[in-house]
Design an enzyme around this catalytic site. Structure first.
Site, mmCIF file in Angstrom:
data_model
loop_
_atom_site.group_PDB
_atom_site.id
_atom_site.type_symbol
_atom_site.label_atom_id
_atom_site.label_comp_id
_atom_site.label_asym_id
_atom_site.label_seq_id
_atom_site.Cartn_x
_atom_site.Cartn_y
_atom_site.Cartn_z
ATOM 1 C CG ASP A 14 -12.382 1.596 -23.151
ATOM 2 O OD1 ASP A 14 -13.222 2.280 -23.758
ATOM 3 O OD2 ASP A 14 -11.911 1.916 -22.039
ATOM 4 N NE ARG A 94 -4.726 -5.792 -15.900
ATOM 5 C CZ ARG A 94 -5.839 -6.418 -15.568
ATOM 6 N NH1 ARG A 94 -5.861 -7.740 -15.430
ATOM 7 N NH2 ARG A 94 -6.968 -5.756 -15.394
ATOM 8 C CB SER A 174 -14.244 0.964 -13.918
ATOM 9 O OG SER A 174 -13.106 0.191 -14.227
HETATM 10 N N1 ARG Z 1 -6.570 -0.522 -8.063
HETATM 11 C C1 ARG Z 1 -6.390 -1.886 -8.370
HETATM 12 C C2 ARG Z 1 -5.031 -2.117 -8.964
HETATM 13 O O1 ARG Z 1 -4.392 -1.195 -9.332
HETATM 14 C C3 ARG Z 1 -7.492 -2.404 -9.270
HETATM 15 C C4 ARG Z 1 -7.462 -1.887 -10.650
HETATM 16 C C5 ARG Z 1 -8.596 -2.406 -11.449
HETATM 17 N N2 ARG Z 1 -8.269 -2.330 -12.847
HETATM 18 C C6 ARG Z 1 -9.137 -2.042 -13.768
HETATM 19 N N3 ARG Z 1 -8.695 -2.021 -14.977
HETATM 20 N N4 ARG Z 1 -10.391 -1.782 -13.495
HETATM 21 O O2 ARG Z 1 -4.568 -3.214 -9.060
#
Ligand code: ARG
Length: 402
Positions: A14, A94, A174
């Protein structure tokens, strides 16, 4: 000369397609920024890929130390565990990535930043709310949310422009990972009834493959921060790596969580977080010994607020600043050593000690060293039970039932 955008670049499909797509759609020059938060990757290959696909510049920032000291350890001190299950690895990384995006945009004179998140997840919220907090004027583009391509169309697009499609794209999962944990979604995991297949796990062994003898580990703490493993002083990054390896070998740290996303969706997530599991357990054990009952009770409420704010993208807020000050203050005597036993997928605290322990042998013991004044108990019970007796006399239980 066209304006510039700084893109959070993972090297995946992506964000690689995004480099081309942004140039086509917005006519912006793309600066790729890759943040190393301990996701064991070949960063020079990622950097080269960004340039090959058309980025005018590709930067890699080693942020492992600040990730651990400014994000992971404060969350550990807070005992932050989302919905009692998820140690928040992705969610903690993040805001740090957002901060680096903003700083890079300022250094490079870019008016815009971009990320590769879709419109269904939490990460878009975490990126954008953090960027808004740090640089309210900065523009944000989210290509994968805007372009409306399916996975197949994205692969087609990549092939049309000669963007290499990694073999791992063939995997139905993912995955996001950093030092604090690994998250796996999609594929068969989208059926919450189906047990996660063994292939999704890479950091933890299945219980059948773990050593047949239990292993003990001692973790030393100073003011709520882990500093030693089995007596050896380690920096934060090495300490987490060591525990990921050790606990993972015993199959510790697998989580199967049906979780509530901020955007209203319930989603099934698998996590591997061996070090986080062991450290959160040990930290709470040491707090149980060094904090008063009311400190522990109050701190449990703070822990839930703290986990929610991390999950919900509110790291750079005044509420966080205030809660963090409380958490830091609460840790001033959380110093000592915790001993855990790792065996067949489980880790248990089996010993704890601290120079600031509130546990008193003289008060607790039943043998002759007993210092507790038992003759004071009847008076205590008399007053403690006073409201219960009063109510029982005036509102007898038999009448209260009809
Ligand atoms: N569900 C978890 C969160 O919201 C993990 C998300 C994983 N992110 C990803 N871009 N695959 O923090």
């Amino acid at each position: 000369m066209s304006d510039k955008v700084v893109l959070a670049y993972s090297g995946g499909l992506d964000t690689s397609v995004a480099i081309k797509w942004i140039k086509e759609k917005y006519n912006l020059d793309v600066i790729a920024l890759t943040v190393d938060v301990g996701n064991e990757r070949d960063f020079s290959a990622i950097r080269q890929k960004a340039l090959d696909v058309g980025a005018i510049k590709a930067l890699v920032v080693d942020a492992k130390d600040s990730y651990v000291s400014e994000y992971v350890f404060p969350a550990l001190q807070a005992d932050a565990l989302y919905e009692g299950e998820y140690p928040l690895a992705t969610a903690l990384a993040r805001p740090l990535m957002a901060k680096l995006l903003v700083a890079t945009a300022q250094e490079e004179g870019a008016s815009t930043v971009a990320h590769g998140c879709t419109g269904k997840g939490n990460d878009q919220v975490r990126f954008e709310v953090s960027i808004n907090a740090l640089a309210p004027g900065l523009k944000i583009i989210a290509p994968a949310r805007e372009w409306g391509m399916t996975r197949e169309q994205t692969i087609d697009y990549a092939q049309r422009y000669g963007i290499p499609v990694p073999v791992t794209t063939a995997s139905p999962y993912s995955i996001d990972e950093n030092l604090w944990g690994r998250s796996i979604e999609c594929g068969v995991l989208e059926d919450p009834w189906v047990e996660a297949p063994e292939e999704v796990f890479t950091w933890t062994r299945s219980a059948g493959e773990t050593p047949d003898k239990p292993e003990y580990v001692e973790i030393g703490w100073e003011k709520g921060v882990p500093v030693t493993v089995d007596g050896q002083q380690l920096d934060g990054v090495s300490l987490i790596r060591r525990l990921n390896e050790l606990a993972g070998r015993h199959g510790v740290g697998r989580v199967d969580h049906l979780e509530n996303r901020l955007v209203g969706i319930k989603s099934r997530e698998i996590y591997e977080a061996p070090a986080a599991t062991v450290l959160l357990q040990a930290h709470q054990a040491l707090e149980a010994m060094t904090l008063s009952k009311s400190q522990v009770r109050f701190k449990q409420k703070v822990a839930q607020e703290y986990a929610d704010l991390i999950y919900n993208g509110l790291w750079f807020t005044a509420l966080h600043q205030d809660l963090a000050a409380y958490v830091k203050s609460s840790q001033r005597f959380v110093t000592g050593t915790v001993r855990l036993k790792l065996f067949k997928g489980s880790s248990r605290v089996v010993g704890r000690k601290s120079p600031f322990s509130l546990y008193s042998y003289g008060l607790a013991t039943y043998d002759k060293a007993d210092e507790f004044d038992q003759s004071a108990s009847p008076g205590f019970i008399h007053i403690w039970g006073l409201p219960v007796r009063t109510q029982a006399q005036i509102q007898p239980k038999s009448e209260a039932e009809d």
